[in-house]
Scaffold this motif. Structure first.
Motif, short mmCIF file in Angstrom:
data_model
loop_
_atom_site.label_atom_id
_atom_site.label_comp_id
_atom_site.label_asym_id
_atom_site.label_seq_id
_atom_site.Cartn_x
_atom_site.Cartn_y
_atom_site.Cartn_z
N ARG A 93 0.80 -1.22 0.05
CA ARG A 93 -0.01 0.06 0.02
C ARG A 93 0.91 1.30 0.07
O ARG A 93 0.56 2.09 -0.57
CB ARG A 93 -0.99 0.12 1.17
N ALA A 95 3.92 1.76 -0.92
CA ALA A 95 5.16 1.79 -2.17
C ALA A 95 4.60 1.07 -3.26
O ALA A 95 5.54 0.22 -3.72
CB ALA A 95 6.62 1.44 -1.77
N PRO A 96 3.49 1.10 -3.66
CA PRO A 96 2.85 0.24 -5.11
C PRO A 96 3.76 0.36 -6.09
O PRO A 96 4.00 -0.66 -6.80
CB PRO A 96 1.58 0.83 -5.25
N ARG A 97 4.20 1.56 -6.46
CA ARG A 97 5.08 1.73 -7.86
C ARG A 97 6.42 0.94 -7.65
O ARG A 97 6.92 0.33 -8.75
CB ARG A 97 5.30 3.08 -7.98
N GLU A 98 7.00 1.31 -6.58
CA GLU A 98 8.42 0.70 -6.32
C GLU A 98 8.35 -0.80 -6.32
O GLU A 98 9.15 -1.60 -6.99
CB GLU A 98 8.76 1.00 -5.00
N SER A 100 5.86 -2.75 -7.81
CA SER A 100 5.69 -3.29 -8.93
C SER A 100 6.96 -3.13 -9.87
O SER A 100 6.89 -4.23 -10.67
CB SER A 100 4.40 -2.37 -9.79
N GLU A 101 7.55 -2.29 -9.82
CA GLU A 101 8.95 -2.24 -10.58
C GLU A 101 9.62 -3.48 -10.31
O GLU A 101 10.54 -4.11 -11.13
CB GLU A 101 9.61 -0.80 -10.38
N SER A 104 8.33 -6.47 -11.56
CA SER A 104 8.49 -6.78 -13.09
C SER A 104 9.96 -7.28 -13.28
O SER A 104 10.05 -8.02 -14.03
CB SER A 104 8.01 -5.51 -13.70
N ASP A 130 -1.15 -6.82 -6.59
CA ASP A 130 -2.67 -6.34 -6.35
C ASP A 130 -3.37 -7.85 -5.79
O ASP A 130 -4.06 -7.82 -5.00
CB ASP A 130 -3.36 -5.74 -7.55
N CYS A 162 10.16 -10.32 -5.95
CA CYS A 162 10.72 -8.79 -5.74
C CYS A 162 12.31 -9.03 -5.42
O CYS A 162 12.90 -8.02 -5.65
CB CYS A 162 9.79 -8.11 -4.69
#
Length: 195
Positions: A93, A95-98, A100-101, A104, A130, A162
């Motif tokens: 919640r 650091a969703p962007r970090e 996700s990167e 990926s 998610d 991750c």
């Protein structure tokens, strides 16, 4: 004829004392009992009325108070596993962007040849942030009806991927440890439940 294996009953939680327990032994007992309300036993059996009362209590006093109580528990225990899931949910919640990167990049590295079979064993597809957050939310509010073992393994696989997606040694080490803790908790739950 096969005899049915004996299972300990799910302990009763003193929900009135949650958050106000100063005695370390009583705090540990309450921690384990409240965690059992959400996870149940190895067969998924739990007291639904007590679980509903627990969720209402969590709404009243704040889930952070309960999670803090779980934080002192060993990793391979019901409260320890829930603490780790709670911390993972908070990280997703905040650091969703970090995340996700990292996920990926980790997926790319895993598919480019880094073997991570020990974490991915038994998991069909790695879950993304998610999906992991949704499953954790369901577990923490007593609404999860799936196999807790699979949920723990999916969270472990997610965290392991991750870890592969970060260059920072300290972060990689912490994530690998978290992944191993969640995986070990899944194995313990499958073998008879988390204490």
């Amino acid at each position: 004829m096969t005899q049915r294996q004996f299972h300990r009953p799910v302990p009763l939680a003193d929900l009135d004392s949650v958050g106000a327990v100063d005695d370390p032994v009583a705090r540990s007992e309450t921690s384990h009992a409240t965690a059992a309300l959400l996870l149940g036993d190895a067969d998924g059996q739990r007291d639904e009325a007590a679980t509903r009362r627990f969720v209402e209590l969590a709404d009243d006093i704040g889930f952070e108070v309960i999670a803090e109580m779980w934080s002192a528990a060993p990793a391979v225990s019901a409260p320890g596993a829930l603490w780790r899931l709670y911390a993972l949910r908070q990280w997703i919640r905040s650091a969703p962007r970090e995340l996700s990167e990292m996920f990926s990049e980790g997926q790319r590295r895993v598919t480019d040849g880094i073997a991570y079979e020990e974490i991915l064993a038994g998991v069909e597809l790695p879950a993304g942030p998610d999906e992991v957050a949704r499953a954790i939310d369901e577990i923490l509010v007593g609404a999860f009806r799936g196999d807790v073992v699979i949920a723990l393994l999916r969270a472990a696989a997610f965290v392991g991927i991750c870890a592969e997606g970060t260059e920072a040694d300290a972060t990689n080490t912490r994530l690998r440890r978290l992944s191993r803790d969640l995986s070990d908790a899944a194995v313990a739950h499958r073998r008879g439940g988390l204490n």
